[in-house]
Design a protein around this motif. Structure first.
Motif, mmCIF file in Angstrom:
data_model
loop_
_atom_site.group_PDB
_atom_site.id
_atom_site.type_symbol
_atom_site.label_atom_id
_atom_site.label_comp_id
_atom_site.label_asym_id
_atom_site.label_seq_id
_atom_site.Cartn_x
_atom_site.Cartn_y
_atom_site.Cartn_z
ATOM 1 N N GLU A 35 3.955 7.877 -19.520
ATOM 2 C CA GLU A 35 4.362 8.872 -18.339
ATOM 3 C C GLU A 35 3.289 8.461 -17.060
ATOM 4 N N GLU A 36 3.930 8.260 -15.868
ATOM 5 C CA GLU A 36 2.989 7.826 -14.538
ATOM 6 C C GLU A 36 3.141 9.173 -13.556
ATOM 7 N N ASP A 37 1.671 9.276 -12.875
ATOM 8 C CA ASP A 37 1.882 10.251 -12.024
ATOM 9 C C ASP A 37 1.762 9.780 -10.539
ATOM 10 N N TRP A 60 -6.858 1.962 -4.017
ATOM 11 C CA TRP A 60 -6.030 1.286 -5.072
ATOM 12 C C TRP A 60 -5.998 2.126 -6.402
ATOM 13 N N ALA A 61 -5.219 2.215 -7.237
ATOM 14 C CA ALA A 61 -5.065 2.467 -8.448
ATOM 15 C C ALA A 61 -5.485 1.468 -9.410
ATOM 16 N N GLU A 62 -6.212 2.131 -10.676
ATOM 17 C CA GLU A 62 -6.708 1.173 -11.439
ATOM 18 C C GLU A 62 -5.936 -0.073 -11.967
ATOM 19 N N ILE A 85 -0.859 8.117 -4.155
ATOM 20 C CA ILE A 85 -1.288 6.782 -5.200
ATOM 21 C C ILE A 85 -0.160 7.140 -6.053
ATOM 22 N N THR A 86 0.561 5.983 -6.398
ATOM 23 C CA THR A 86 1.510 6.040 -7.364
ATOM 24 C C THR A 86 1.187 5.169 -8.779
ATOM 25 N N GLY A 87 1.908 5.485 -9.851
ATOM 26 C CA GLY A 87 1.796 4.719 -10.941
ATOM 27 C C GLY A 87 0.519 4.954 -12.036
ATOM 28 N N LEU A 88 -0.174 6.117 -11.785
ATOM 29 C CA LEU A 88 -1.230 6.442 -12.358
ATOM 30 C C LEU A 88 -0.941 7.034 -13.711
ATOM 31 N N GLN A 89 -1.855 6.526 -14.779
ATOM 32 C CA GLN A 89 -1.498 6.714 -16.100
ATOM 33 C C GLN A 89 -2.984 7.769 -16.703
ATOM 34 N N GLU A 90 -2.666 8.318 -17.901
ATOM 35 C CA GLU A 90 -3.934 8.779 -18.324
ATOM 36 C C GLU A 90 -4.880 7.972 -18.653
ATOM 37 N N GLY A 91 -6.261 8.465 -17.971
ATOM 38 C CA GLY A 91 -7.448 7.678 -17.838
ATOM 39 C C GLY A 91 -7.730 6.713 -16.744
ATOM 40 N N ASP A 92 -6.680 6.702 -16.047
ATOM 41 C CA ASP A 92 -6.928 5.764 -14.663
ATOM 42 C C ASP A 92 -7.779 6.294 -13.799
ATOM 43 N N GLN A 93 -8.270 5.336 -12.822
ATOM 44 C CA GLN A 93 -9.016 6.024 -11.586
ATOM 45 C C GLN A 93 -8.554 5.515 -10.377
ATOM 46 N N ILE A 94 -8.835 6.134 -9.231
ATOM 47 C CA ILE A 94 -8.486 5.666 -7.986
ATOM 48 C C ILE A 94 -9.723 5.335 -7.268
ATOM 49 N N GLY A 95 -9.675 3.963 -6.688
ATOM 50 C CA GLY A 95 -10.775 3.277 -5.964
ATOM 51 C C GLY A 95 -10.669 3.491 -4.692
ATOM 52 N N GLU A 109 -15.803 -5.454 7.921
ATOM 53 C CA GLU A 109 -17.161 -4.893 7.540
ATOM 54 C C GLU A 109 -16.648 -3.798 6.541
ATOM 55 N N LYS A 110 -17.490 -3.558 5.447
ATOM 56 C CA LYS A 110 -17.192 -2.722 4.548
ATOM 57 C C LYS A 110 -18.278 -1.713 4.317
ATOM 58 N N ASP A 111 -18.232 -0.459 3.997
ATOM 59 C CA ASP A 111 -19.273 0.436 4.060
ATOM 60 C C ASP A 111 -19.532 0.567 2.579
ATOM 61 N N PHE A 112 -20.754 0.057 2.168
ATOM 62 C CA PHE A 112 -21.535 -0.074 1.020
ATOM 63 C C PHE A 112 -20.601 -0.509 -0.376
ATOM 64 N N SER A 113 -20.303 -0.020 -1.318
ATOM 65 C CA SER A 113 -19.624 -0.424 -2.360
ATOM 66 C C SER A 113 -18.608 0.333 -2.810
ATOM 67 N N ASP A 114 -17.833 0.039 -3.753
ATOM 68 C CA ASP A 114 -16.337 0.970 -4.238
ATOM 69 C C ASP A 114 -16.856 2.324 -4.643
ATOM 70 N N ARG A 115 -16.047 3.311 -4.192
ATOM 71 C CA ARG A 115 -16.390 4.743 -4.700
ATOM 72 C C ARG A 115 -14.957 4.823 -5.577
ATOM 73 N N THR A 116 -15.241 5.756 -6.731
ATOM 74 C CA THR A 116 -14.255 5.885 -7.812
ATOM 75 C C THR A 116 -13.991 7.454 -7.880
ATOM 76 N N ILE A 117 -12.536 7.824 -8.164
ATOM 77 C CA ILE A 117 -12.389 9.138 -7.910
ATOM 78 C C ILE A 117 -11.657 9.181 -9.597
#
Length: 862
Positions: A35-37, A60-62, A85-95, A109-117
């Motif tokens: 199942e995807e969310d 991005w999705a994981e 964000i589409t196609g998320l599955q159980e346990g996935d994260q959003i960057g 330029e990028k601000d610092f490093s990746d953040r994760t939801i």
């Protein structure tokens, strides 16, 4: 960070729908359905300077490619981006990653490093978060965000200048009364970037004395708190290099009785060696290191330390950074920690250090570029150790219809050198999940001096990957094949996470005038080879691989990012080991902040003797521009390309005023028509000649390869080119599935005649010195172009005392042509449209010869 696109940030991967519509269809795969969310995401972003121009949000999705989302609204907190964000599955994260885009560079330029939801409301499938500049924390409640006034950065721009930034504006004309420095250092004057503004969040403080980088002062700003000053732009000054550049050995210096550890970190206030019991441990034993000469730190562990797991740790200002030793020669799984090794224990049975196949001039080389996994992963490869170093070393393997595969195929082809895409430790493949299909070319360096663990049978054992790579090299040497390694010193995978940046922030990379990272590579950062310790690292690393692994050459990815002096020092160092070691590289002229006269690109080839550049003039002349899908070249129907082909045939040298590119000598030119980058030649022909028959495309393909293998310079073939390799239209397969990237041994069986033709061309090239002239004057004297019809190129190479005169004719027309020969003597046919080699295929007498459509003919005077 997930970014769609070419490893150098140029192209977008074609969709699988397009791929499936091309010459072959991919095998059907069964995918487990889960199942995807689809999640509605709201992101609030705050920049403390209020400067949002050009900023957008990359998300991005994981395990999926990212996409850019604009900030479309404002509130009291800052800017707001809303997206799904589409196609998320159980346990996935959003960057999430805020970035600033400019017309010429979307990753300016990028601000610092990746953040994760990591969490969202699964009933409503939505999430709202708050992020802020310079922090990687994701807040799910605005009340948790601390935006109280504070010093964000206090760094030394010059020996008597401190740059200070705060997260809230202040009245700058009153700031001097509120700012003090420790250690008795006085502020002589202050400077605002824009003195017309009454408020700012950025000031320059000029001190009354020079500052000590290893013992910097502490800065106190009333209302904003305190912060220890750190080294900033000063590390990129010439004086910094003069003061701190170190010439001795670095890294773990192993001896059975003790191991000395030496680290270069001149801007650190303290340094520690951290020793771990196990690769998974989060905490280890911290051992204080003593300050040494030129910004080095040292400590010694007694006894035999073979197998000791370690990292290095430095205090920069108020923060401790932990990093893998850049000079580590062994690493744990996924390269997260270093390993001390007795390298003698890594030698396989039969290891023959410094013994390698004999080799003459660089122009004698016929290079075959491949990828460790590509070569063996096909289910019909007949290779047991699929995707591994040991798979490359297997002999006697067969595929469909009994064709030779893997190493036996390469040996049978007759090439002299095998070039491997990156085999050092790279970041994008998870070595703890090798039971899952994973693929990457490997142009994302993590640990430069250790082999990649995913190519080993046991990535958890640090010796295994080294021993098996050495076994691969030794086996190729035993089969009289030399080995080249693709090296990527021009950028790192992630600056913030790189050992270079953690140990000496700001030093190892190039920066634009506005303080943003340079991006000539197209992947977010350029290393600064002109700085003495970056140059030293490159030279030390290359010579380590040449000595320890007995390698025979290096292909420098994006060599144009480097400087001329560095490349010449690499050449000089390798000459001390073995002058026959090849150096080839991509000498493209890239937009990096370096003096154009110092760039190691084609324009400065005359300054770099013994270093070869890929010749994109003949590449694009043969098949059309790699940047324009539908553009054609000489072999696929574009008229007026004869001059470009002649320029390539002479090896890129200044043959005449009309025929000249970049080389001063043919050993500075790599002659090729396809490589791992861009479309394969076959796929390019399908794009540019969609109405042509398969037989006609075969003729075009064969013509292009025959021109490569009969031209002056260093010959280069992409693996599978001999059986007209397809990637099903995917021009950027840097992380595409095995079904796209693998060498298809079924296709090898089907295209057996085409393989035999290429074998014959290689045999002919190596048998006839006329095709491998190393002296530019000799090329100018002996090679003469003949008058011939349009869309043809014909020339002679005059004979010598031991060699007969040759005539070579390339006909790109769809019809036969008549070409006048230089004299009416008898000529033996060595190459025609069907066969190639050293055996005579027939005899031509008279003043003219008929050349069939889209074919090459080689004649030898009887």
């Amino acid at each position: 960070m997930k970014r769609a696109g070419y490893k150098k940030g140029i192209a977008i991967m074609l969709s699988l729908m397009l791929i499936g519509s091309l010459f072959f269809t991919l095998p059907m795969q069964t995918v487990a359905q889960t199942e995807e969310d689809t999640v509605d995401v709201t992101v609030h972003y705050w920049r403390f300077g209020g400067d949002y121009e050009g900023w957008n949000l990359w998300a991005w999705a994981e395990e999926r490619d990212g996409k850019s989302y604009p900030f479309t609204a404002n509130d009291e907190y800052g800017k707001i981006a809303r997206f799904q964000i589409t196609g998320l599955q159980e346990g996935d994260q959003i960057g999430l990653l805020p970035r600033r885009s400019m017309p010429e560079n979307e990753w300016a330029e990028k601000d610092f490093s990746d953040r994760t939801i990591t969490q969202w409301n699964r009933e409503k499938n939505q999430v709202e978060v708050w992020i802020l500049q310079g922090e990687d924390t994701v807040y799910y409640d605005e009340k948790e965000v601390d935006r109280s006034p504070k010093i964000v950065d206090a760094s030394i721009d010059d020996w008597d200048t401190i740059s200070i930034r705060t997260n809230q504006p202040f009245a700058w004309q009153e700031a001097e009364k509120r700012i003090t420095l420790s250690d008795g250092i006085a502020i002589q004057s202050i400077e605002a970037p824009d003195p017309e503004q009454t408020e700012t969040n950025h000031l320059l403080l000029h001190t009354n004395q020079k500052l000590n980088l290893s013992q910097p002062p502490r800065l106190s700003f009333e209302g904003f708190g305190e912060k220890t000053v750190t080294a900033g732009k000063v590390v990129r000054t010439a004086t910094f290099d003069q003061r701190y550049a170190y010439n001795g050995e670095l890294g773990p210096l192993y001896d059975k009785k003790k191991t000395d550890f030496r680290l270069w970190a001149p801007t650190a206030q303290r340094a520690q060696l951290v020793v771990y019991d196990h690769w998974e441990d989060d905490e280890g034993q911290m051992i204080e290191m003593k300050a040494g000469k030129k910004g080095t730190w040292q400590t010694t562990l007694s006894g035999d330390q073979h197998g000791t797991i370690y990292t290095t740790r430095v205090k920069i200002g108020d923060k401790w950074n932990e990093a893998v030793d850049p000079y580590a020669k062994g690493v744990t799984v996924n390269g997260d920690k270093g390993i001390v090794l007795n390298l003698k224990n890594t030698n396989p049975k039969g290891w023959k250090p410094q013994k390698k196949p004999t080799f003459g001039e660089p122009t004698d080389a016929v290079i075959y570029e491949t990828h460790v996994r590509d070569l063996s992963i096909h289910p019909d490869s007949g290779i047991q150790h699929k995707g591994k170093f040991l798979g490359v070393a297997e002999k006697g393997t067969q595929g469909p219809n009994g064709v030779k595969t893997g190493l036996d195929h390469i040996k049978d082809l007759g090439v002299t050198h095998v070039q491997f895409l990156p085999i050092y430790d790279y970041a994008s493949v998870d070595e703890t999940r090798l039971d899952e299909p994973q693929f990457n070319w490997g142009y994302d360096p993590k640990n430069y001096n250790a082999p990649e663990g995913s190519y080993a049978t046991d990535p958890y054992h640090p010796v295994t990957r080294i021993t098996e790579l050495k076994q691969m090299v030794q086996t190729l040497h035993d089969e009289r094949l030399r080995v080249l390694m693709d090296v990527v010193y021009n950028h790192v995978y992630d600056v913030e996470q790189s050992s270079f940046h953690k140990l000496v922030p700001g030093y190892y990379f190039r920066y634009n005038e506005d303080g943003t990272l340079a991006n000539g590579t197209g992947v977010g950062n350029d290393t600064a080879s002109e700085r003495r310790m970056m140059r030293k690292f490159i030279v030390d690393s290359v010579t380590f691989w040449a000595k320890e692994y007995n390698l025979d050459g290096f292909r420098f990815d994006l060599m144009g990012i480097h400087d001329v002096d560095t490349m010449n020092e690499v050449r000089e160092a390798l000459d001390q080991i073995d002058p026959s070691i090849l150096i080839i590289g991509e000498g493209w002229d890239l937009n990096t902040p370096l003096d154009p006269a110092k760039k190691a690109n084609q324009k400065n080839a005359a300054q770099m003797a013994g270093i070869a550049h890929f010749n994109d003039y003949i590449r694009d002349g043969l098949k059309g521009s790699v940047f324009e899908e539908r553009d054609a070249g000489f072999v696929n129907g574009k008229p007026g390309m004869e001059r470009e082909i002649r320029r390539g045939i002479v090896g890129g040298i200044a043959y005449s005023e009309e025929l000249s590119t970049f080389a001063t000598s043919p050993d500075q030119t790599v002659t090729y028509v396809e490589a791992h980058d861009n479309h394969t030649l076959w796929d390019k022909l399908e794009l540019t000649q969609p109405d042509a028959s398969e037989e006609e495309r075969k003729q075009m393909h064969q013509l292009a390869t025959s021109i490569v293998l009969t031209s002056q310079g260093i010959s280069f073939l992409h693996a599978g080119q001999e059986f007209m390799r397809t990637k099903y239209g995917d021009e950027n397969s840097y992380k595409s599935p095995d079904q796209i990237n693998r060498l298809d041994w079924n296709r090898r069986a089907v295209f057996a005649n085409e393989v035999d033709y290429v074998k014959g061309l290689i045999q002919l090239r190596l048998a006839k010195p006329q095709f491998r002239l190393s002296d530019p004057d000799e090329i100018r004297e002996r090679l003469t172009f003949l008058n011939s019809p349009e869309n043809t190129v014909a020339y002679t190479i005059a004979g010598s005392q031991r060699e007969n005169t040759l005539v070579i004719i390339h006909n790109a027309n769809p019809d036969t042509v008549e070409v006048t020969l230089p004299d009416s003597d008898s000529w033996n046919v060595l190459v025609n449209e069907e066969r190639a080699g050293t055996q005579t295929l027939g005899t031509i007498k008279g003043k003219t010869v008929t050349v069939n459509p889209r074919s090459t003919m080689v004649l030898e005077k009887r």
